[in-house]
Write a protein that holds these residues in place. Structure first.
Motif, short mmCIF file in Angstrom:
data_model
loop_
_atom_site.label_atom_id
_atom_site.label_comp_id
_atom_site.label_asym_id
_atom_site.label_seq_id
_atom_site.Cartn_x
_atom_site.Cartn_y
_atom_site.Cartn_z
N UNK A 108 0.95 -1.14 -0.04
CA UNK A 108 0.14 -0.27 0.23
C UNK A 108 0.95 1.15 0.20
N UNK A 109 0.43 2.23 -0.62
CA UNK A 109 1.13 3.73 -0.56
C UNK A 109 0.28 4.40 0.64
N UNK A 110 1.01 4.80 1.79
CA UNK A 110 0.51 5.30 2.91
C UNK A 110 0.67 6.91 2.89
N UNK A 111 -0.51 7.78 3.00
CA UNK A 111 -0.46 9.26 3.23
C UNK A 111 -0.64 9.33 4.75
N UNK A 112 0.27 9.57 5.67
CA UNK A 112 0.01 9.98 7.06
C UNK A 112 -0.51 11.17 7.08
N UNK A 113 -1.44 11.56 8.13
CA UNK A 113 -1.63 12.92 8.40
C UNK A 113 -2.46 12.93 9.86
N UNK A 114 -2.42 14.16 10.34
CA UNK A 114 -2.72 14.27 11.71
C UNK A 114 -4.21 14.84 11.72
N UNK A 115 -4.59 15.52 10.64
CA UNK A 115 -5.79 16.14 10.37
C UNK A 115 -6.54 15.99 9.05
N UNK A 116 -7.63 16.30 8.78
CA UNK A 116 -8.32 16.02 7.63
C UNK A 116 -7.91 16.97 6.58
N UNK A 117 -7.72 18.28 7.16
CA UNK A 117 -7.23 19.45 6.20
C UNK A 117 -5.82 19.11 5.65
N UNK A 118 -4.81 18.32 6.46
CA UNK A 118 -3.60 18.28 6.26
C UNK A 118 -3.57 17.01 5.09
N UNK A 119 -4.57 16.18 5.33
CA UNK A 119 -4.52 14.93 4.32
C UNK A 119 -5.04 15.39 2.87
N UNK A 120 -6.08 16.44 2.90
CA UNK A 120 -6.49 16.80 1.81
C UNK A 120 -5.34 17.69 0.95
N UNK A 121 -4.70 18.65 1.88
CA UNK A 121 -3.72 19.24 1.22
C UNK A 121 -2.57 18.46 0.29
N UNK A 122 -2.11 17.29 1.12
CA UNK A 122 -1.06 16.21 0.77
C UNK A 122 -1.97 15.58 -0.73
N UNK A 123 -3.07 15.15 -0.47
CA UNK A 123 -3.88 14.33 -1.70
C UNK A 123 -3.78 15.29 -2.81
N UNK A 124 -4.00 16.62 -2.73
CA UNK A 124 -4.15 17.50 -3.80
C UNK A 124 -4.84 17.05 -4.88
N UNK A 125 -6.18 16.81 -4.38
CA UNK A 125 -7.17 16.19 -5.38
C UNK A 125 -7.38 14.72 -5.68
N UNK A 126 -6.39 13.92 -5.46
CA UNK A 126 -6.07 12.54 -5.73
C UNK A 126 -7.20 11.61 -4.52
N UNK A 127 -7.97 10.78 -5.15
CA UNK A 127 -8.96 10.00 -4.46
C UNK A 127 -8.22 8.75 -3.64
N UNK A 128 -8.22 8.63 -2.52
CA UNK A 128 -7.56 7.50 -2.00
C UNK A 128 -8.64 6.31 -1.96
#
Length: 531
Positions: A430-450
């Motif tokens: 799996x490719x893991x995107x770790x974040x402490x908040x939803x906002x941080x996760x959205x910023x790092x996703x940059x539009x990608x859908x997990x």
């Protein structure tokens, strides 16, 4: 002759005078006050004690004194709280003997008994019951004080118990966090084939996990945090899941486990009843060196007796009363590394009392034991539409199972947890995107859908995983799949996240992998690159 008649009359007069004096002397020497009123409610007779108890002067009373005068004097002094009309009405309604109490201003309490006479008058008897009245009042005060003290003690105990329960509930999150991280890291090590070391770490973690879980269970049961939700269901539904759960353990220990299926319907809380049977089975497998464990049901009139038999060492009769007490343990089987606090049967006792299910044990040293719980039986019609919630489907763990480079977002406020999750999921392709908040996760996703979001329910401040998921879905779609992870077992939290897959800390990596394999396609399409 005239002389004879006069002699008889004189003799009769002397007898009457003697009887009158005798009656008078008798009245004057009794401890009660007595007065007699004729049919016209005029005073006919009284004794000295009547005067004393009512604080009346001898000069005030005379034969023929009207009852109205006496009542008026008593009322004027505050000795009597009514009037003559009320007294007469009371006499008419009583229609015979009547007894009542009257408190005088000086604290004296008089018991007054009224009895009708054949000619229409009545006799009133006054008794000083002050001592008895004070004793009764003192007793009432003591009872009230005792009741108040007991209520205060009970409230204090309940506050202390609630405080303990709240403390353990709050502490459980902090206690389970490092265990949860350790399980993730140990499973990640397992993916690197460090089997001997991982096996020892895993066994130690399971032991700590079991002990902590038992302590928290006892706390929740004592604190009233667990409530029974009984319903009708087929007992075989619980038996089948237990057979699946314990068959592998029995094989590993070289024991035969036999589950005798039953078509009986019972009325209980399925989850709590299953917990009782889990403890019975766990102990049977733990303490049995060789032989078999048998589970079956006996119908006994309006009840079903569920029995767990083993061929273990047995329990001495002198120990049977102690095994349901906290921290009482028997010696485990040879080579058994699992430790316990002796809380399993203590938990069984608490649950059984909550459900009202009798629990019994029979044992013969050297031959084995039988633990049993008796539950109400219901007919087939009552359970025709009932079904125990299906257990989560558990896929077998396979080393070569990968998730096709699926993008998984992990949200947790603990950096160590995020590192452990990244290590574990990375080993599962799996490719893991770790974040402490939803906002941080959205910023790092940059539009990608997990492909999946794994989110802790308790985040920093007042933020919950529920609100964080709502933030993600507002940008990425309402069908974004998610798994909640939490240490919060409260009913309120369960209701809030109902409908979502949930894993409880410390998460069993095998359960997480099985859940992901069920929710994700075996070869998930890669999402857009994470920037």
């Amino acid at each position: 002759s005239r002389d004879d008649a006069m002699a008889v009359l004189d003799e009769a007069s002397q007898a009457i005078r003697f009887n009158h004096e005798l009656l008078r002397a008798t009245l004057e020497n009794v401890s009660q006050g007595i007065c007699v009123f004729d049919r016209e409610l005029r005073l006919a007779s009284w004794n000295r004690r009547f005067l004393e108890l009512n604080d009346l002067s001898a000069g005030f009373l005379r034969v023929g004194t009207d009852l109205t005068e006496i009542v008026a004097l008593l009322a004027a002094r505050g000795d009597y709280k009514s009037d003559i009309d009320a007294l007469l009405e009371h006499r008419r309604q009583a229609k015979g003997a009547a007894v009542y109490e009257r408190a005088r201003p000086d604290g004296t309490v008089l018991e007054i008994a009224l009895s009708d006479m054949p000619d229409g008058g009545f006799v009133a008897t006054y008794t000083d019951v002050t001592e008895r009245h004070n004793a009764a009042a003192a007793l009432e005060r003591r009872v009230a004080e005792r009741t108040t003290a007991l209520a205060l003690a009970k409230a204090e105990a309940e506050r202390a118990n609630l405080s303990k329960t709240r403390f353990l509930a709050a502490a459980s999150h902090d206690l389970l966090q490092p265990l949860h991280a350790a399980r993730l890291f140990s499973s990640a090590l397992g993916e690197l084939r460090q089997e001997p070391l991982v096996g020892k770490i895993d066994a130690s973690l399971r032991s700590v996990e079991t002990l902590l879980g038992a302590l928290l269970d006892v706390s929740k049961l004592d604190g009233g945090a667990v409530t029974a939700q009984p319903r009708a269901f087929p007992i075989d539904a619980v038996m089948a899941t237990l057979a699946e759960e314990f068959s592998a353990i029995a094989r590993e220990r070289g024991l035969a486990l036999t589950m005798v299926r039953s078509s009986a319907g019972v009325y209980s809380d399925p989850a709590l009843l299953r917990r009782i049977l889990q403890n019975f089975l766990s102990n049977a497998l733990r303490y049995t060196e060789a032989g078999r464990v048998l589970v079956g049901c006996r119908r006994q009139g309006a009840t079903v007796r569920i029995e767990v038999w083993d061929t273990g060492p047995g329990i001495p009769e002198t120990d049977l009363d102690d095994i349901f007490v906290e921290f009482q343990r028997l010696a485990p089987r040879t080579g058994d590394t699992e430790q316990g606090l002796g809380l399993g049967l203590a938990i069984v006792g608490r649950i059984a009392r909550m459900l009202g299910h009798p629990v019994t044990v029979r044992s013969v040293v050297g031959r084995g034991s039988c633990f049993a719980v008796t539950v109400p039986r219901v007919d087939a019609a009552a359970v025709a539409s009932a079904a125990v919630a299906a257990e989560p489907e558990v896929a077998p763990r396979r080393r070569n199972l990968g998730f096709g480079d699926a993008l998984v977002v992990c949200i947790d406020n603990d950096a160590v947890i995020l590192d452990g999750m990244a290590a574990l999921l990375g080993g599962w392709d799996c490719r893991v995107l770790a974040a402490t908040t939803a906002e941080q996760a959205l910023a790092r996703l940059d539009g990608a859908r997990p492909a999946m979001v794994i989110i802790d329910y308790r985040l920093d401040g007042d933020v919950t995983g529920e609100s964080a998921l709502a933030t993600l879905r507002a940008r990425l779609g309402d069908d974004l799949p998610a798994i909640f992870i939490t240490a919060d077992h409260t009913e309120a939290t369960r209701q809030r996240i109902a409908g979502h897959p949930v894993l409880y800390k410390p998460v069993n990596p095998g359960a997480l992998r099985a859940l992901l394999s069920r929710l994700l396609q075996p070869a998930a399409r890669p999402a857009q690159p994470v920037r």
